[in-house]
Write an enzyme that holds these catalytic residues in place. Structure first.
Site, mmCIF file in Angstrom:
data_model
loop_
_atom_site.group_PDB
_atom_site.id
_atom_site.type_symbol
_atom_site.label_atom_id
_atom_site.label_comp_id
_atom_site.label_asym_id
_atom_site.label_seq_id
_atom_site.Cartn_x
_atom_site.Cartn_y
_atom_site.Cartn_z
ATOM 1 N N TRP A 101 0.821 -1.215 0.000
ATOM 2 C CA TRP A 101 0.000 0.000 0.000
ATOM 3 C C TRP A 101 0.846 1.253 0.000
ATOM 4 C CZ3 TRP A 101 -4.587 -0.128 -1.831
ATOM 5 C CH2 TRP A 101 -5.329 -1.310 -1.727
ATOM 6 N N ASP A 105 -1.863 6.069 6.345
ATOM 7 C CA ASP A 105 -2.954 5.244 5.830
ATOM 8 C C ASP A 105 -3.231 4.197 6.907
ATOM 9 O OD1 ASP A 105 -4.614 3.412 4.643
ATOM 10 O OD2 ASP A 105 -3.368 3.115 2.854
ATOM 11 N N LYS A 161 -12.569 -2.263 6.327
ATOM 12 C CA LYS A 161 -11.886 -3.306 7.099
ATOM 13 C C LYS A 161 -12.415 -3.323 8.547
ATOM 14 C CE LYS A 161 -8.885 -3.771 3.533
ATOM 15 N NZ LYS A 161 -8.132 -2.607 3.144
HETATM 16 C C1 PLP Z 1 -7.732 -1.990 1.863
HETATM 17 C C2 PLP Z 1 -6.711 -0.906 1.919
HETATM 18 C C3 PLP Z 1 -6.780 0.250 1.123
HETATM 19 C C4 PLP Z 1 -7.848 0.544 0.104
HETATM 20 O O1 PLP Z 1 -8.545 -0.513 -0.310
HETATM 21 P P1 PLP Z 1 -9.613 -0.450 -1.497
HETATM 22 O O2 PLP Z 1 -10.148 -1.826 -1.471
HETATM 23 O O3 PLP Z 1 -8.840 -0.130 -2.710
HETATM 24 O O4 PLP Z 1 -10.577 0.585 -1.125
HETATM 25 C C5 PLP Z 1 -5.813 1.209 1.279
HETATM 26 N N1 PLP Z 1 -4.823 1.057 2.159
HETATM 27 C C6 PLP Z 1 -4.726 -0.021 2.950
HETATM 28 C C7 PLP Z 1 -3.620 -0.108 3.945
HETATM 29 C C8 PLP Z 1 -5.660 -1.040 2.852
HETATM 30 O O5 PLP Z 1 -5.568 -2.119 3.644
#
Ligand code: PLP
Length: 272
Positions: free
Chosen positions: A15, A83, A107
């Site tokens: 990420w 993030d 999540k």
């Molecule tokens: C899941 C996630 C995202 C974004 O996920 P999308 O499914 O693309 O919305 C961004 N950063 C982290 C650390 C994630 O776990």
């Protein structure tokens, strides 16, 4: 990122890589730390900031690799952006250490469609003026997040989840619950005599995403298939890294982690 400024990125997984790729489209980027050479197993030993970073970005929990920050690095006066999509509200955190936190809801917070942003006021004032209105955080702050029609159902659900966390005893209680869950699954890895190999270095182990390998890809396929038969789905690792990933987000009950750990012990007995 103001015009002419440099933004620093700390890369501990997939990420962070995505974030830095986007930032490069906007302006100058400096990678202050990058653990990819070691396969994103650990947190960086050293961080080298640029002279005057507009901000420093990190991913508090790298969802795909299963690597989590447990103590924030000291970055001096540089504004810290995180993030927190995959570990927000999984434990208490000191929001005052951050200039900006962002997290997709799907999540730990509720249904997909909402994103939470916590931003320090001075950053709102420093934001670029040449952005489309809808992409400026100042727009959301000025309009109580009602400049456009928000995803009302997702926001409503998020409120219910916050109430649920409060009823459980708040973030301290959630953190204990998450420690217990992760302890069960890492315990099964650690007593397997090397049959299960954890991806993350012990000090960087994620409490949200437990990533590990088996001795062969065949055994990994068999593990995922048999787990599915036993009622445990979604255990295949992200397609970019393979292996197994057990995601233990807030909503997962301790009994589920117990069931997985027991399945791991039993699978080892039959196949080890
Ligand atoms: C899941 C996630 C995202 C974004 O996920 P999308 O499914 O693309 O919305 C961004 N950063 C982290 C650390 C994630 O776990």
């Amino acid at each position: 990122m103001p015009a002419g400024a440099t933004a620093d990125y700390i890369l501990t997984g997939a990420w962070g890589e995505k974030a830095v790729a986007e930032a490069r489209k906007i302006g100058d980027v400096h990678v202050a730390a990058d653990t990819s050479a070691g396969g994103y197993r650990d947190l960086p030993a050293t961080i080298t900031l640029s002279a005057q970073p507009a901000y420093v970005h990190l991913t508090s929990n790298e969802t795909i690799q299963g690597v989590q920050w447990h103590n924030l690095p000291d970055l001096g006066a540089a504004p810290l952006i995180a993030d927190m999509s995959s570990d927000i509200l999984s434990r208490p955190f000191d929001a005052s250490r951050f200039a900006l936190i962002y997290a997709g809801a799907q999540k730990n917070l509720g249904p997909a469609g909402a994103t939470v942003v916590i931003i320090r006021r001075d950053l709102l004032d420093r934001g670029r003026r040449d952005l489309p209105t809808i992409l400026s955080y100042a727009t959301y702050a000025k309009n109580d997040s009602l400049y456009n029609t928000p995803p009302a159902f997702a926001v409503y659900m998020l409120d219910l989840v916050l109430g649920w966390i409060g009823d459980l005893g708040g973030l301290e209680a959630i953190a204990q619950r998450n420690q217990a869950k992760a302890g069960l699954v890492y315990g099964a890895i650690d007593r397997s005599g090397g049959f299960y190999r954890g991806h993350a270095a012990p000090q960087a182990r994620s409490l949200m995403n437990v990533t590990f390998r088996l001795p062969s890809e065949e055994l990994e396929k068999q593990f995922v298939a048999e787990a599915k038969t036993a009622g445990m789905v979604g255990l295949g690792g992200h397609r970019s890294v393979g292996g197994i990933r057990a995601s233990l987000y807030n909503a997962l009950e301790e009994e589920s982690a117990q069931a997985l750990a027991a399945f791991m012990d039993e699978f080892l007995q039959r196949n080890g």
